[in-house]
Design an enzyme around this catalytic site. Sequence first.
Site, PDB file in Angstrom:
ATOM      1  N   HIS A 309      55.218-111.758  17.846  1.00 27.13           N
ATOM      2  CA  HIS A 309      55.589-113.097  18.272  1.00 27.13           C
ATOM      3  C   HIS A 309      55.433-114.038  17.085  1.00 27.13           C
ATOM      4  CE1 HIS A 309      55.706-116.829  20.567  1.00 27.13           C
ATOM      5  NE2 HIS A 309      56.346-116.109  21.473  1.00 27.13           N
ATOM      6  N   ASP A 366      57.616-110.018  27.138  1.00 30.44           N
ATOM      7  CA  ASP A 366      58.722-109.154  27.541  1.00 30.44           C
ATOM      8  C   ASP A 366      58.319-107.711  27.753  1.00 30.44           C
ATOM      9  OD1 ASP A 366      60.655-111.126  27.516  1.00 30.44           O
ATOM     10  OD2 ASP A 366      60.806-111.025  25.342  1.00 30.44           O
TER      11      ASP A 366
HETATM   12  N1  ACO Z   1      58.274-103.965  15.189  1.00 27.73           N
HETATM   13  C1  ACO Z   1      58.008-103.607  13.913  1.00 27.73           C
HETATM   14  N2  ACO Z   1      57.687-104.488  12.944  1.00 27.73           N
HETATM   15  C2  ACO Z   1      57.612-105.782  13.286  1.00 27.73           C
HETATM   16  C3  ACO Z   1      57.874-106.232  14.605  1.00 27.73           C
HETATM   17  C4  ACO Z   1      58.207-105.272  15.568  1.00 27.73           C
HETATM   18  N3  ACO Z   1      58.472-105.636  16.842  1.00 27.73           N
HETATM   19  N4  ACO Z   1      57.747-107.570  14.655  1.00 27.73           N
HETATM   20  C5  ACO Z   1      57.413-107.965  13.423  1.00 27.73           C
HETATM   21  N5  ACO Z   1      57.315-106.888  12.585  1.00 27.73           N
HETATM   22  C6  ACO Z   1      56.901-106.892  11.162  1.00 27.73           C
HETATM   23  C7  ACO Z   1      58.003-107.414  10.273  1.00 27.73           C
HETATM   24  O1  ACO Z   1      58.821-106.373   9.788  1.00 27.73           O
HETATM   25  C8  ACO Z   1      57.197-108.068   9.185  1.00 27.73           C
HETATM   26  O2  ACO Z   1      56.685-107.045   8.342  1.00 27.73           O
HETATM   27  P1  ACO Z   1      56.464-107.310   6.759  1.00 27.73           P
HETATM   28  O3  ACO Z   1      55.444-108.398   6.666  1.00 27.73           O
HETATM   29  O4  ACO Z   1      56.004-105.986   6.220  1.00 27.73           O
HETATM   30  O5  ACO Z   1      57.816-107.710   6.241  1.00 27.73           O
HETATM   31  C9  ACO Z   1      55.995-108.652   9.909  1.00 27.73           C
HETATM   32  O6  ACO Z   1      55.823-107.828  11.058  1.00 27.73           O
HETATM   33  C10 ACO Z   1      56.200-110.113  10.345  1.00 27.73           C
HETATM   34  O7  ACO Z   1      57.373-110.186  11.137  1.00 27.73           O
HETATM   35  P2  ACO Z   1      58.501-111.323  11.075  1.00 27.73           P
HETATM   36  O8  ACO Z   1      59.816-110.737  11.425  1.00 27.73           O
HETATM   37  O9  ACO Z   1      58.377-112.069   9.782  1.00 27.73           O
HETATM   38  O10 ACO Z   1      57.981-112.257  12.235  1.00 27.73           O
HETATM   39  P3  ACO Z   1      58.805-113.377  12.961  1.00 27.73           P
HETATM   40  O11 ACO Z   1      57.819-114.381  13.387  1.00 27.73           O
HETATM   41  O12 ACO Z   1      59.942-113.843  12.108  1.00 27.73           O
HETATM   42  O13 ACO Z   1      59.436-112.618  14.213  1.00 27.73           O
HETATM   43  C11 ACO Z   1      59.764-111.725  16.366  1.00 27.73           C
HETATM   44  C12 ACO Z   1      58.914-112.661  15.487  1.00 27.73           C
HETATM   45  C13 ACO Z   1      61.251-112.069  16.244  1.00 27.73           C
HETATM   46  C14 ACO Z   1      59.347-111.922  17.829  1.00 27.73           C
HETATM   47  C15 ACO Z   1      59.505-110.262  15.927  1.00 27.73           C
HETATM   48  O14 ACO Z   1      58.138-109.936  16.082  1.00 27.73           O
HETATM   49  C16 ACO Z   1      60.384-109.255  16.678  1.00 27.73           C
HETATM   50  O15 ACO Z   1      61.515-109.027  16.265  1.00 27.73           O
HETATM   51  N6  ACO Z   1      59.856-108.641  17.786  1.00 27.73           N
HETATM   52  C17 ACO Z   1      60.651-107.756  18.596  1.00 27.73           C
HETATM   53  C18 ACO Z   1      61.584-108.549  19.506  1.00 27.73           C
HETATM   54  C19 ACO Z   1      60.839-109.213  20.638  1.00 27.73           C
HETATM   55  O16 ACO Z   1      60.030-108.621  21.331  1.00 27.73           O
HETATM   56  N7  ACO Z   1      61.179-110.495  20.857  1.00 27.73           N
HETATM   57  C20 ACO Z   1      60.602-111.299  21.962  1.00 27.73           C
HETATM   58  C21 ACO Z   1      59.764-112.408  21.428  1.00 27.73           C
HETATM   59  S1  ACO Z   1      58.936-113.240  22.722  1.00 27.73           S
HETATM   60  C22 ACO Z   1      60.133-114.194  23.427  1.00 27.73           C
HETATM   61  O17 ACO Z   1      61.040-114.672  22.813  1.00 27.73           O
HETATM   62  C23 ACO Z   1      59.974-114.461  24.815  1.00 27.73           C
END
Ligand code: ACO
Length: 444
Positions: A309, A366
């Site tokens: 998140h 979710d």
């Molecule tokens: N699986 C694997 N790796 C992940 C995940 C994941 N679900 N989420 C984040 N990471 C990793 C990224 O690759 C990144 O790694 P790095 O530092 O080595 O590059 C690090 O964790 C930080 O992630 P970001 O993408 O920079 O975080 P951001 O805040 O931009 O994204 C998000 C948040 C979009 C929710 C992300 O965690 C994601 O894509 N999750 C899966 C989709 C999801 O469940 N979305 C629902 C969100 S809740 C809602 O909207 C109700």
Amino acid sequence: MADSKTFTLTNDATGESFKFPVIEGSYGPDVIDMRKLYESTNMFSYDPSFTSTASCPSAITFIDGEKGQLMHRGYSIEDLAGKSSFIEVAYLLLYGDLPSEKQLKEFSHNITYHTMVHEQLQFFFRGFRRDAHPMAIMCGVVGALSAFYHDSLDIHDLAQREISAHRLIAKLPTLAAMTYKYSIGQPFVYPRNDLSYAENFLHMTFAVPAEPYKVNPVVAKAMDRIFILHADHEQNASTSTVRQSGSSMANPFACIAAGIASLWGASHGGANQEVLEMLAEIGHKDRIPEFLARAKDKNDPFRLMGFGHRVYKNHDPRAAVLKESCHEVLEDLGIEDPLLELAMELEKIALQDEYFVSRKLFPNVDFYSGIILKAIGFPTSMFTVLFALARTTGWVSQWKEMVEDPGMRICRPRQLYTGAEPRPYVALDKRGASTERKASKSAA
Ligand code: ACO
């Protein structure tokens, strides 16, 4: 909001210093007021995905991502989900306080008596393919509401703002249920005024004219709780979209349609559908390590859906409440879903994995909602629609707060320009092979 503190920025190249006011919120972090940054320094602030930007003042929702805390108007989400109904929470979000008994009765009555949609709206559905994604239909039919309720489009009129807010909260369940009925080829079911908000939605979704439908109280309670947990979440992508659209004085129906479009994306509300698809793809707990490896591989676009998140870096308090509901619903319905077991195993393994621990990646709202919704009988394609239905309350409250702020101005961000510097125009007959190569390179 007090503003006696200041924050000084120094330009290392010139040694010049600039002071900016610090504004204190009522709770949580202060903000540096950067509104005069460009005027003072001739530079913009750069924060493309808004990780450090407070885009507006708001008294509706507070999140502390480090503590895993979520509050609406000062009340914890755990208290609201455990003790309130969705309609009380909707009142709280819209008006700032929990309603008295009289206020609740009046508000419930207003919402109930706006649940029907204009009969003409039914014809819009026929324009969509039966296999259209329900969110595609929702973007269209919710936007279309502005073509039906001309008497509530003047955003400067308090009474019109009020009635359009009530209409949106009331009609979204009706439209969501119609979307489902259309996709399975069943007749639309009209709302019933003797049912609660969640019961009425279940009735419009699952009843058929051929026989009476009895709402299961455990399912209705879980549905109501899911609506509460999704009702608002501060300035997330879809809410910011609603505010951004509304800042140009667009009508509320159009703004909520914009919010629905933003919510649809897989990184946002679309994730609950993707969680179930991912669990089905994993299929068996023996395959969890393979999928965890894929999630960690930077060359693989696969992400563990329902994990991570932007704001929560400890736990998502909504996920904890939903996990509890998930067990309650499955037990009551007598469903043994292997996907729930798989989800719990996946959660356990991921939470011990250094990659997820070090990046503070936890199950989000979710992760468990999809399993409950599946148990209730919704197809995965409807999951995000249910999210949109609940979030409409938050969107409408945030929109209303913005429009009622005397300081409202159109949202107009600036940019870091990375394009060509000024250059002379080249006539068509003078454009050679070198221009073609550059163009195809930048298109790649
Ligand atoms: N699986 C694997 N790796 C992940 C995940 C994941 N679900 N989420 C984040 N990471 C990793 C990224 O690759 C990144 O790694 P790095 O530092 O080595 O590059 C690090 O964790 C930080 O992630 P970001 O993408 O920079 O975080 P951001 O805040 O931009 O994204 C998000 C948040 C979009 C929710 C992300 O965690 C994601 O894509 N999750 C899966 C989709 C999801 O469940 N979305 C629902 C969100 S809740 C809602 O909207 C109700």
